[in-house]
Design an enzyme around this catalytic site. Structure first.
Site, PDB file in Angstrom:
ATOM      1  N   GLU A  43       0.832  -1.196   0.000  1.00 45.10           N
ATOM      2  CA  GLU A  43       0.000   0.000   0.000  1.00 45.10           C
ATOM      3  C   GLU A  43       0.873   1.255   0.000  1.00 45.10           C
ATOM      4  O   GLU A  43       1.933   1.287   0.615  1.00 45.10           O
ATOM      5  CB  GLU A  43      -0.922   0.017   1.227  1.00 45.10           C
ATOM      6  N   ARG A 100      -3.388   4.721 -24.654  1.00 41.06           N
ATOM      7  CA  ARG A 100      -3.665   3.972 -25.893  1.00 41.06           C
ATOM      8  C   ARG A 100      -5.017   3.275 -25.865  1.00 41.06           C
ATOM      9  O   ARG A 100      -5.526   2.861 -26.909  1.00 41.06           O
ATOM     10  CB  ARG A 100      -2.540   2.955 -26.141  1.00 41.06           C
ATOM     11  N   GLN A 101      -5.591   3.138 -24.678  1.00 41.11           N
ATOM     12  CA  GLN A 101      -6.915   2.515 -24.564  1.00 41.11           C
ATOM     13  C   GLN A 101      -7.964   3.624 -24.520  1.00 41.11           C
ATOM     14  O   GLN A 101      -8.625   3.852 -23.523  1.00 41.11           O
ATOM     15  CB  GLN A 101      -6.973   1.639 -23.309  1.00 41.11           C
ATOM     16  N   HIS A 134      -1.580  10.414 -26.542  1.00 42.54           N
ATOM     17  CA  HIS A 134      -1.634   9.501 -27.683  1.00 42.54           C
ATOM     18  C   HIS A 134      -2.760   9.892 -28.644  1.00 42.54           C
ATOM     19  O   HIS A 134      -2.621   9.730 -29.857  1.00 42.54           O
ATOM     20  CB  HIS A 134      -1.823   8.069 -27.190  1.00 42.54           C
ATOM     21  N   LYS A 200       1.055   0.029 -42.916  1.00 43.33           N
ATOM     22  CA  LYS A 200       1.233  -1.335 -42.406  1.00 43.33           C
ATOM     23  C   LYS A 200      -0.075  -1.810 -41.793  1.00 43.33           C
ATOM     24  O   LYS A 200      -0.983  -1.035 -41.512  1.00 43.33           O
ATOM     25  CB  LYS A 200       2.339  -1.379 -41.358  1.00 43.33           C
ATOM     26  N   ARG A 202      -1.470  -4.451 -38.550  1.00 46.65           N
ATOM     27  CA  ARG A 202      -1.015  -5.033 -37.291  1.00 46.65           C
ATOM     28  C   ARG A 202      -1.819  -6.310 -37.013  1.00 46.65           C
ATOM     29  O   ARG A 202      -2.985  -6.252 -36.631  1.00 46.65           O
ATOM     30  CB  ARG A 202      -1.208  -4.025 -36.159  1.00 46.65           C
ATOM     31  N   ASP A 230       7.319   1.904 -27.545  1.00 47.84           N
ATOM     32  CA  ASP A 230       7.053   0.919 -26.495  1.00 47.84           C
ATOM     33  C   ASP A 230       7.998  -0.271 -26.674  1.00 47.84           C
ATOM     34  O   ASP A 230       9.118  -0.278 -26.193  1.00 47.84           O
ATOM     35  CB  ASP A 230       5.589   0.495 -26.532  1.00 47.84           C
ATOM     36  N   ALA A 232       9.178  -1.126 -29.558  1.00 42.86           N
ATOM     37  CA  ALA A 232      10.014  -0.701 -30.698  1.00 42.86           C
ATOM     38  C   ALA A 232       9.869  -1.607 -31.922  1.00 42.86           C
ATOM     39  O   ALA A 232      10.601  -1.435 -32.891  1.00 42.86           O
ATOM     40  CB  ALA A 232      11.490  -0.612 -30.295  1.00 42.86           C
TER      41      ALA A 232
END
Length: 321
Positions: A43, A100-101, A134, A200, A202, A230, A232
């Protein structure tokens, strides 16, 4: 003359104390006296050793690895300042974790960036000061003011000096994916150079397959521009394709946030990237070998100016015009 007459206080968690000290040095004040520790069960324990009553408080804490620990430290620091009657609390989050979310990419996905925004607001933050989110729409997840600083001017100044003698005629900015085109276009416009795109797809998270290069990079100095590195994989794959398919002369890369997780360091070392330029929003990962390819620019002067402008109630957007 300070309009509100309140004292300014800057405190830091454990995520990046060096950055907090650098910001204080630029402002000309001392880092606040506080301890952020942990109990035996993990904690978080926060102790402030100086008064913050009525003060304009800034808490410097990027939510980088370990993300959840650093986030909890920030939330509990906010709560401690709130209960100590701080006049205003600004969460200074140079790197905003979970950014990113920011949308539902598939069915039953969480939108974690919104959840973190809610947590910061509920904890008691009055405003947030961050850098290169982001996705810009994350600002809309908050019900409090959010100032999103831009790292592009720092990179632009660096490359203007780097290519000062040779000139920028043979330099091209490249977006490593379609999602980064807008920010790369703005960067290219600032330098007055052309733009190319690595197209590209993914197959799954942290894996990418380069499909095509849009634009002319043959015999050019390429600057790969992104908001974060991240694992890379994408960056190094793009660099390889630009050399092997596009015929680029050499590859430079820059990104605001060097997350550098997993096999990132090893990939960068073996890649075609001649130099990777990062901002020090995140400290270099511990227990990792130092690479000559990786260089850092300090964001402390920019954050110091932004904090001063928030304190003085002066516009921050004019910093980037």
């Amino acid at each position: 003359m300070i309009a509100h007459g309140k004292e300014i206080k800057i405190f830091s968690g454990n995520a990046h104390k060096q950055l907090a000290e650098d910001i204080c040095r630029n402002i000309g004040i001392k880092l606040g006296d506080a301890t952020v520790d942990h109990f035996a069960d993990g904690e978080v324990s926060v102790s402030l050793y100086e008064t913050v009553r009525g003060a304009d408080v800034f808490l410097v804490q990027p939510t980088c690895n370990p993300v959840n620990d650093n986030l909890m430290e920030l939330l509990i620091m906010i709560d401690a300042c709130l209960r100590a009657s701080a006049g205003r609390i600004t969460a200074v989050v140079p790197y905003f974790g979970y950014s990113r979310q920011d949308r539902k990419a598939k069915a039953r996905d969480p939108i974690s960036a919104k959840l973190v925004a809610n947590l910061l607001t509920t904890a008691g933050a009055d405003r947030v000061l961050t850098m290169d989110l982001h996705a810009f729409q994350i600002q809309g997840f908050f019900d409090i003011p959010v100032d999103n600083l831009l790292g592009a001017p720092l990179f632009a100044d660096y490359y203007l000096q780097k290519f000062a003698q040779e000139g920028l005629e043979d330099v091209v900015a490249v977006s490593p994916d379609v999602g980064s085109v807008a920010r790369t276009r703005a960067f290219a416009h600032r330098l007055g150079i052309s733009l190319a795109i690595v197209d590209k797809r993914r197959p799954q998270a942290n894996e990418s397959e380069v499909m095509n290069i849009i634009g002319d990079v043959k015999d050019k100095h390429v600057i790969l521009f992104d908001d974060m590195v991240d694992t890379a994989g994408s960056l190094c794959g793009a660099a390889r394709a630009l050399v092997e398919i596009g015929g680029a002369k050499d590859i430079f890369a820059c990104a605001s946030h060097g997350v550098l997780s997993g096999k990132a360091i090893d990939r960068i070392k073996k890649s075609a990237i001649q130099e990777l330029l990062l901002l020090d929003t995140i400290p270099y990962p511990v227990n990792q070998p130092t690479l000559e390819q990786i260089k850092y620019l300090s964001v402390a002067p920019m954050f110091a100016e932004a904090i001063d402008r928030v304190y003085e109630e002066v516009s921050i957007s004019t910093m980037f015009k």
